[in-house]
Design an enzyme around this catalytic site. Structure first.
Site, PDB file in Angstrom:
ATOM      1  CG  ASP A  94      -5.109  -9.794   3.565  1.00 40.24           C
ATOM      2  OD1 ASP A  94      -3.883  -9.618   3.429  1.00 40.24           O
ATOM      3  OD2 ASP A  94      -5.690  -9.675   4.660  1.00 40.24           O
ATOM      4  CD  GLU A 145       1.898  -2.364   3.619  1.00 33.50           C
ATOM      5  OE1 GLU A 145       1.304  -2.988   4.520  1.00 33.50           O
ATOM      6  OE2 GLU A 145       1.781  -2.645   2.403  1.00 33.50           O
ATOM      7  CG  ASN A 197      -0.357   0.047   2.525  1.00 39.67           C
ATOM      8  OD1 ASN A 197       0.703   0.660   2.708  1.00 39.67           O
ATOM      9  ND2 ASN A 197      -0.973  -0.585   3.504  1.00 39.67           N
TER      10      ASN A 197
END
Length: 333
Positions: free
Chosen positions: A280, A212, A209
């Site tokens: 996920d 991150e 993301n």
């Protein structure tokens, strides 16, 4: 036409074996009805109404891939406790191969317990979250059992996911042995790592993301120029084939080794309910699509539709092939 190519990919998803390796998390939801304010302290008293366990972390990737009809092998570590047993039961009931969930009686199953409060005249909301995990390194014996199971089965896989939430299941030895095996056997491998992505040199696809990715490169992503700089830097340093950076309401940015950059817009900006676990869903959908022969752009666009569906649902959620077909059909109508 993109519409037809995405539908063809969806029709092939159930044919492929996917291995998911990572931090298996049990998301526990304790539901309570608001009764009154305590006389002992200025806190709510909740009457216990229900307790539910939902797959989280790497097990949410497993759950998503299984719901999309992939043949999934779950590999990680669980404790000798209720959370671990319930997680294994839920995944097994989804026809997941759970033989790779190695039990370690010396550490608890990673558990994130959310206390949810609500009533007839109030909105259901989270009151507090309690996390339980042991972040010490895996014992050598447990690590070896995990690695042995991986090496025994990885050659039969069509795709591999490394889902690293920072709880030390995905050790340096496991990272290296998995990526080496995937390269040797020409198996696409995608990594989603919260804190340690720069350790995954040689992986096929990197998913991060925005925050991150910014942490990985050491500077803020504030505009398209810094986004492109960060994506290309991760791509080059990890020698990956593609990098996918999710950007919340701004969609996704896909970087390919060929030099191609693709900006992908969100499909339902106005209908977001809960983004929990959407990353996920992206990872699970993308690896299944790549296993089915999709291009990186096709796989990313399909995962974008999948994420657009799950963010309409409360909590950690999944999507199905039928929901994907409907979502794509409505988008292109």
């Amino acid at each position: 036409m993109l519409y037809n190519s995405l539908l063809k990919i969806i029709n092939k998803l159930q044919k492929y074996k996917i291995m998911v390796i990572g931090d298996m998390v049990a998301d526990v939801y304790l539901e309570g009805k608001i009764s009154r304010i305590s006389r002992e302290a200025p806190v709510l008293i909740l009457e216990h109404a229900a307790e539910n366990v939902v797959p989280g972390g790497a097990s949410n990737v497993v759950h998503n891939a299984a719901t999309l009809s992939g043949h999934v092998y779950a590999i990680g570590v669980v404790g000798n406790d209720f959370a671990g047993q319930e997680l294994s039961r839920i995944l097994h009931n989804k026809t997941v191969d759970t033989a790779g969930l190695i039990e370690d009686h010396r550490r608890p199953t990673i558990t994130k317990t959310r206390v949810m409060a609500g009533g007839q005249a109030t909105v259901r909301q989270q009151v507090v979250r309690i996390d339980k995990e042991n972040k010490r390194p895996l014992d050598v014996e447990i690590e070896q059992r995990v690695n042995d199971y991986i090496q025994e089965h990885i050659r039969d896989m069509h795709g591999v996911v490394l889902s690293d939430y920072g709880s030390n299941t995905v050790t340096p030895n496991i990272i290296r042995s998995v990526i080496d095996a995937c390269q040797k056997n020409h198996i696409p491998c995608i990594v989603d790592s919260r804190y340690n992505v720069m350790s995954y040199h040689g992986v096929t696809v990197v998913k991060q993301n925005e925050s991150e990715a910014a942490a990985a490169v050491g500077y803020e992503i504030v505009d398209q120029a810094s986004l492109i700089r960060a994506g290309n830097e991760i791509l080059e340093k990890l020698d990956a084939e593609a990098v996918l950076i999710t950007l919340g309401p701004d969609g996704m940015g896909l970087f390919e080794k060929t030099g191609k950059f693709t900006q992908i817009a969100v499909t339902n900006k106005s209908e977001v309910y809960d983004v929990t676990g959407a990353g996920d869903t992206v990872v699970a959908t993308m690896i299944l699509a790549l296993a089915a022969g999709a291009s990186y752009e096709e796989a990313a666009r399909l995962s974008n539709f999948a994420a657009g569906i799950v963010v309409k649902k409360p909590g950690t959620a999944t999507t199905t092939q039928d929901e994907l077909r409907r979502g794509i059909g409505e988008h292109f109508a």
